[in-house]
Write a protein that holds these residues in place. Sequence first.
Motif, PDB file in Angstrom:
ATOM      1  N   ASP A 378       0.709  -1.177   0.030  1.00 14.18           N
ATOM      2  CA  ASP A 378      -0.104  -0.058   0.070  1.00 14.18           C
ATOM      3  C   ASP A 378       0.901   1.389  -0.101  1.00 14.18           C
ATOM      4  OD1 ASP A 378      -2.894   0.941   0.062  1.00 14.18           O
ATOM      5  OD2 ASP A 378      -2.337   1.944   1.867  1.00 14.18           O
ATOM      6  N   LYS A 379       1.916   1.161   0.622  1.00 12.72           N
ATOM      7  CA  LYS A 379       2.797   2.500   0.955  1.00 12.72           C
ATOM      8  C   LYS A 379       3.690   2.626  -0.435  1.00 12.72           C
ATOM      9  CE  LYS A 379       3.119   3.149   5.727  1.00 12.72           C
ATOM     10  NZ  LYS A 379       1.973   2.545   6.168  1.00 12.72           N
ATOM     11  N   VAL A 380       4.076   1.434  -0.947  1.00 14.55           N
ATOM     12  CA  VAL A 380       4.860   1.650  -2.317  1.00 14.55           C
ATOM     13  C   VAL A 380       4.015   2.321  -3.234  1.00 14.55           C
ATOM     14  CG1 VAL A 380       5.978   0.232  -3.964  1.00 14.55           C
ATOM     15  CG2 VAL A 380       6.500  -0.044  -1.483  1.00 14.55           C
ATOM     16  N   ARG A 381       2.924   1.770  -3.522  1.00 15.07           N
ATOM     17  CA  ARG A 381       1.806   1.940  -4.481  1.00 15.07           C
ATOM     18  C   ARG A 381       1.543   3.454  -4.474  1.00 15.07           C
ATOM     19  NH1 ARG A 381      -3.212   3.460  -4.161  1.00 15.07           N
ATOM     20  NH2 ARG A 381      -3.254   2.709  -1.759  1.00 15.07           N
ATOM     21  N   SER A 382       1.371   4.125  -3.043  1.00  8.91           N
ATOM     22  CA  SER A 382       0.789   5.479  -2.787  1.00  8.91           C
ATOM     23  C   SER A 382       2.121   6.240  -3.089  1.00  8.91           C
ATOM     24  CB  SER A 382       0.792   5.688  -1.219  1.00  8.91           C
ATOM     25  OG  SER A 382      -0.760   4.989  -0.858  1.00  8.91           O
ATOM     26  N   GLY A 383       3.290   5.902  -2.836  1.00  5.77           N
ATOM     27  CA  GLY A 383       4.443   6.660  -3.245  1.00  5.77           C
ATOM     28  C   GLY A 383       4.752   7.048  -4.687  1.00  5.77           C
ATOM     29  N   VAL A 384       4.497   5.528  -5.445  1.00  6.30           N
ATOM     30  CA  VAL A 384       4.644   5.885  -6.819  1.00  6.30           C
ATOM     31  C   VAL A 384       3.527   6.815  -7.576  1.00  6.30           C
ATOM     32  CG1 VAL A 384       4.387   4.683  -8.881  1.00  6.30           C
ATOM     33  CG2 VAL A 384       5.596   3.565  -7.060  1.00  6.30           C
ATOM     34  N   PRO A 409       8.566  -9.537   4.170  1.00  4.42           N
ATOM     35  CA  PRO A 409       7.260  -8.749   3.449  1.00  4.42           C
ATOM     36  C   PRO A 409       7.536  -8.494   2.270  1.00  4.42           C
ATOM     37  CG  PRO A 409       7.672  -7.929   5.847  1.00  4.42           C
ATOM     38  CD  PRO A 409       8.576  -8.738   5.577  1.00  4.42           C
ATOM     39  N   ALA A 410       6.834  -8.463   1.148  1.00  2.00           N
ATOM     40  CA  ALA A 410       7.171  -8.602  -0.185  1.00  2.00           C
ATOM     41  C   ALA A 410       5.847  -7.624  -0.827  1.00  2.00           C
ATOM     42  CB  ALA A 410       7.374  -9.760  -0.848  1.00  2.00           C
ATOM     43  N   THR A 411       6.198  -7.050  -2.045  1.00  3.10           N
ATOM     44  CA  THR A 411       5.248  -6.719  -2.824  1.00  3.10           C
ATOM     45  C   THR A 411       5.495  -6.502  -4.328  1.00  3.10           C
ATOM     46  OG1 THR A 411       3.795  -4.582  -3.321  1.00  3.10           O
ATOM     47  CG2 THR A 411       5.994  -4.190  -2.650  1.00  3.10           C
ATOM     48  N   LEU A 412       4.635  -6.732  -5.311  1.00  2.00           N
ATOM     49  CA  LEU A 412       4.789  -6.934  -6.535  1.00  2.00           C
ATOM     50  C   LEU A 412       4.110  -5.340  -6.902  1.00  2.00           C
ATOM     51  CD1 LEU A 412       4.966  -9.535  -9.181  1.00  2.00           C
ATOM     52  CD2 LEU A 412       3.717  -7.158  -9.643  1.00  2.00           C
ATOM     53  N   VAL A 413       4.757  -4.246  -7.504  1.00  2.00           N
ATOM     54  CA  VAL A 413       4.215  -2.992  -8.006  1.00  2.00           C
ATOM     55  C   VAL A 413       3.906  -2.800  -9.390  1.00  2.00           C
ATOM     56  CG1 VAL A 413       6.550  -1.983  -7.633  1.00  2.00           C
ATOM     57  CG2 VAL A 413       4.037  -0.306  -7.639  1.00  2.00           C
ATOM     58  N   GLU A 414       2.968  -2.789 -10.027  1.00  3.38           N
ATOM     59  CA  GLU A 414       2.526  -2.606 -11.331  1.00  3.38           C
ATOM     60  C   GLU A 414       2.800  -1.046 -11.381  1.00  3.38           C
ATOM     61  OE1 GLU A 414       2.562  -4.557 -13.749  1.00  3.38           O
ATOM     62  OE2 GLU A 414       1.736  -6.463 -13.075  1.00  3.38           O
ATOM     63  N   VAL A 415       3.813  -0.449 -11.818  1.00  6.35           N
ATOM     64  CA  VAL A 415       4.186   1.022 -11.818  1.00  6.35           C
ATOM     65  C   VAL A 415       3.085   1.772 -12.634  1.00  6.35           C
ATOM     66  CG1 VAL A 415       5.675   2.915 -12.316  1.00  6.35           C
ATOM     67  CG2 VAL A 415       6.600   0.854 -11.237  1.00  6.35           C
ATOM     68  N   ALA A 416       2.834   1.127 -13.972  1.00  6.19           N
ATOM     69  CA  ALA A 416       1.901   1.985 -14.719  1.00  6.19           C
ATOM     70  C   ALA A 416       1.765   0.843 -15.911  1.00  6.19           C
ATOM     71  CB  ALA A 416       2.446   3.209 -15.437  1.00  6.19           C
ATOM     72  N   PHE A 417       0.675   1.385 -16.997  1.00  5.79           N
ATOM     73  CA  PHE A 417       0.397   0.496 -17.968  1.00  5.79           C
ATOM     74  C   PHE A 417       1.181   0.780 -19.153  1.00  5.79           C
ATOM     75  CE2 PHE A 417      -3.208  -0.543 -15.409  1.00  5.79           C
ATOM     76  CZ  PHE A 417      -3.654  -1.790 -15.968  1.00  5.79           C
ATOM     77  N   ILE A 418       2.272   0.033 -19.511  1.00  2.54           N
ATOM     78  CA  ILE A 418       3.001   0.050 -20.672  1.00  2.54           C
ATOM     79  C   ILE A 418       2.281  -0.092 -22.169  1.00  2.54           C
ATOM     80  CG2 ILE A 418       3.788  -2.333 -21.078  1.00  2.54           C
ATOM     81  CD1 ILE A 418       6.659  -1.200 -21.243  1.00  2.54           C
ATOM     82  N   ALA A 436       9.614   7.511 -10.595  1.00  2.00           N
ATOM     83  CA  ALA A 436       8.872   6.284 -10.206  1.00  2.00           C
ATOM     84  C   ALA A 436       9.791   5.571  -9.179  1.00  2.00           C
ATOM     85  CB  ALA A 436       8.723   5.313 -11.367  1.00  2.00           C
ATOM     86  N   ALA A 437      11.178   5.680  -9.377  1.00  2.00           N
ATOM     87  CA  ALA A 437      11.951   5.092  -8.447  1.00  2.00           C
ATOM     88  C   ALA A 437      11.884   5.825  -7.108  1.00  2.00           C
ATOM     89  CB  ALA A 437      13.621   5.208  -9.172  1.00  2.00           C
ATOM     90  N   GLN A 438      11.756   7.175  -7.310  1.00  2.00           N
ATOM     91  CA  GLN A 438      11.608   7.922  -5.892  1.00  2.00           C
ATOM     92  C   GLN A 438      10.389   7.540  -5.327  1.00  2.00           C
ATOM     93  OE1 GLN A 438      14.125  10.636  -4.762  1.00  2.00           O
ATOM     94  NE2 GLN A 438      12.848  10.012  -3.052  1.00  2.00           N
ATOM     95  N   GLY A 439       9.340   7.521  -5.912  1.00  2.00           N
ATOM     96  CA  GLY A 439       8.021   7.149  -5.294  1.00  2.00           C
ATOM     97  C   GLY A 439       8.074   5.763  -4.462  1.00  2.00           C
ATOM     98  N   ILE A 440       8.939   4.657  -5.114  1.00  2.50           N
ATOM     99  CA  ILE A 440       9.068   3.469  -4.551  1.00  2.50           C
ATOM    100  C   ILE A 440      10.091   3.668  -3.005  1.00  2.50           C
ATOM    101  CG2 ILE A 440       9.942   1.055  -4.706  1.00  2.50           C
ATOM    102  CD1 ILE A 440       9.491   1.421  -7.581  1.00  2.50           C
ATOM    103  N   ALA A 441      10.831   4.605  -3.426  1.00  6.44           N
ATOM    104  CA  ALA A 441      11.801   4.757  -2.299  1.00  6.44           C
ATOM    105  C   ALA A 441      10.904   5.444  -1.203  1.00  6.44           C
ATOM    106  CB  ALA A 441      13.113   5.637  -2.752  1.00  6.44           C
ATOM    107  N   ASP A 442      10.063   6.324  -1.417  1.00  7.04           N
ATOM    108  CA  ASP A 442       9.341   6.935  -0.548  1.00  7.04           C
ATOM    109  C   ASP A 442       8.291   6.085   0.025  1.00  7.04           C
ATOM    110  OD1 ASP A 442      10.479   9.608  -1.266  1.00  7.04           O
ATOM    111  OD2 ASP A 442       8.616  10.006  -2.526  1.00  7.04           O
ATOM    112  N   GLY A 443       7.815   5.121  -0.641  1.00  5.71           N
ATOM    113  CA  GLY A 443       6.994   4.221   0.127  1.00  5.71           C
ATOM    114  C   GLY A 443       7.710   3.351   1.186  1.00  5.71           C
ATOM    115  N   ILE A 444       9.012   2.948   0.645  1.00  3.89           N
ATOM    116  CA  ILE A 444      10.029   2.000   1.487  1.00  3.89           C
ATOM    117  C   ILE A 444      10.001   2.920   2.706  1.00  3.89           C
ATOM    118  CG2 ILE A 444      11.984   0.919   1.807  1.00  3.89           C
ATOM    119  CD1 ILE A 444      11.980   0.201  -1.120  1.00  3.89           C
ATOM    120  N   ALA A 445      10.231   4.129   2.716  1.00  2.00           N
ATOM    121  CA  ALA A 445      10.778   4.952   3.936  1.00  2.00           C
ATOM    122  C   ALA A 445       9.525   4.781   4.906  1.00  2.00           C
ATOM    123  CB  ALA A 445      11.157   6.216   3.402  1.00  2.00           C
TER     124      ALA A 445
END
Length: 449
Positions: A378-384, A409-418, A436-445
Motif C-alpha cells: 500500500d505504501k509503495v503504491r501510494s509513493g509511486v 514482507p514482499a510486494t509486486l508493484v505494477e508502476v503503470a500500463f506500458i 517512479a524510483a523515488q516514489g518506491i523509495a518514499d513508500g519504503i521509507a
Amino acid sequence: MKKVLRVLMALALLLVCSVPLGAEAASSFGERVEGMAEVTGVRVSTHDGMTRIVVDADKPVKIKTMALTNPTRVVADIQGAWLSGKVKRDIPVSSPFASRVRIAQFSKNVVRVVVETNVGKNNYRVFPLSGGPVPGRVVLDFGQVGPSSSGATVALPDVKKPTQPATKPAETKPATKPAEAKPSTKPAETKPATKPATKPTTQPQTSTTQPSKPTTQPQTKPVTKPQKTEAEKTAEETAGTAEQEKTETERGIDEITGLSGKVIVIDPGHGGNDSGAIGPTGVMEKTVTLNIALRLQKLLEAEGATVYMTRSTDTEVSPKGANASDIEELQARCDVANNHNADIFISIHNDSFTNGAAKGTTGYYYSRGSAKSRDLADKVRSGVIDQIGTQSRGTQSCNFYVVKHTDMPATLVEVAFISNPEEEKLLNSDDGAQKAAQGIADGIADYFG
C-alpha cells in the motif's frame, strides 16, 4: 436594434470563451513560483530520545526560526518556497517531545512550519540540510539534540542534573589529599638532606628540580589553555559545527527513513530471454523495470540501506539462463532475497492490457501473507502515485510466485500500463523512471518510518 445588440453580445461572449483561462492561470502560477523551492513532503520519526521532523524541498533553502508561548510552539519559516498541494498540512505526533506539526503557505514566498512542543530552548534545534537524494531539507529536532541538551523529555527539570557532578569534585576527598601529612613530610625527611653533603651536587639539584617541573608545568598549562581557547574559539566552534553537521547528515538520512542497516532486495521484472509486455512503440517491460530498479538502488543506498538486485543487467536470474523453466527463474529471484535474509522484497513490473486506455498503478501482496506485506504494498503504491501522478488501481491480494515464496514482507508493484501510449512514454523517459524510483523509495521509507 435588438438584433444588433444580440449579435454584439454573442461576439463578446465568443471572445470571452476563446480566452484560455486555465492556461493563463497555469502560466501566472508558473511565473509566480519560478525560481522558488517546492516543499514536497514532511516526515516524522521518534526514537533514541528524540523526535525528528524533516521537511523536504527540491532545492536548498534558508530558514528563520522563532519560539512562541501560550501554547509553546517552535516556528520555522522557509524562505523563497511554495507548498505542494500533495503535502499533508496537519500531522499529529505521538511523542513526549512534540504533539503536532502544521505546515502552510504563510505568504506568497514563505512556507511556515509550526511544531507544538513543551521542551525548553536547550532541547530543540532547527537547521537546513542540503545534499543527498533530497536537494533541500529543513530538520527540526526535539528532545536530546546534542551536548547542550539535558537529554530528557522536558529541559527545565533536567537543568539541575549537571550541578550534581559539579559538587562531587568539591567534596572533602580531593581537598584532604593535598592537606595530608604525607606530601609535607616527604620533602622534610633527612634522606635528601644527608645525601647532598659531598657526592652529588647535581643529584640534589636534579631532585629539587624534579618537584619544580610539576609546579611549572601546571602553571604554564593553565596559562596557555585559556589563551588557546580564546584564540581558537571560532575554530573550535567551526569544527564542532562541522562535526555536528556530519552527524546530523547521517542521522537525517538514516534515522528519519529508518533504512540504516536494512537489507532490501529489488527485483526488476523479466529480463534476458523474457521481454515482458511491449508497449505501442516497442518499449519493452524488461528495459523499463531495470531502469527504474537501478535508480531505486542508488536512492536506497544513499539512505543507508544494503541493497541486493536479482539482476543488474538484461539477463535471466537463474543459473540455467534461458534454459530455466518459469518456476526455476522465479524461484531464483526468491532465493536472492531468502539467502540474504532481506527485510523486504520489491518486485517491479509494468501492467498491460489489450485496451490501450487502461492506466494506473497497482500494489500487490500475497493473499495469505502477513499484514506487513499489505502495508508495504500500500505504501509503495501510494509513493509511486504521489510522484508520477498516475491513477490508483488500489492495493490487491494476489498469488504471484515471487511474493508467495519469499520469507519476508514482499510486494509486486505494477508502476503503470506500458500498453497505454501516454504511460509508456512516461515510463520510457528519464524523468518518469526517476520519479517512479523515488516514489518506491518514499513508500519504503514510510513503511520503515
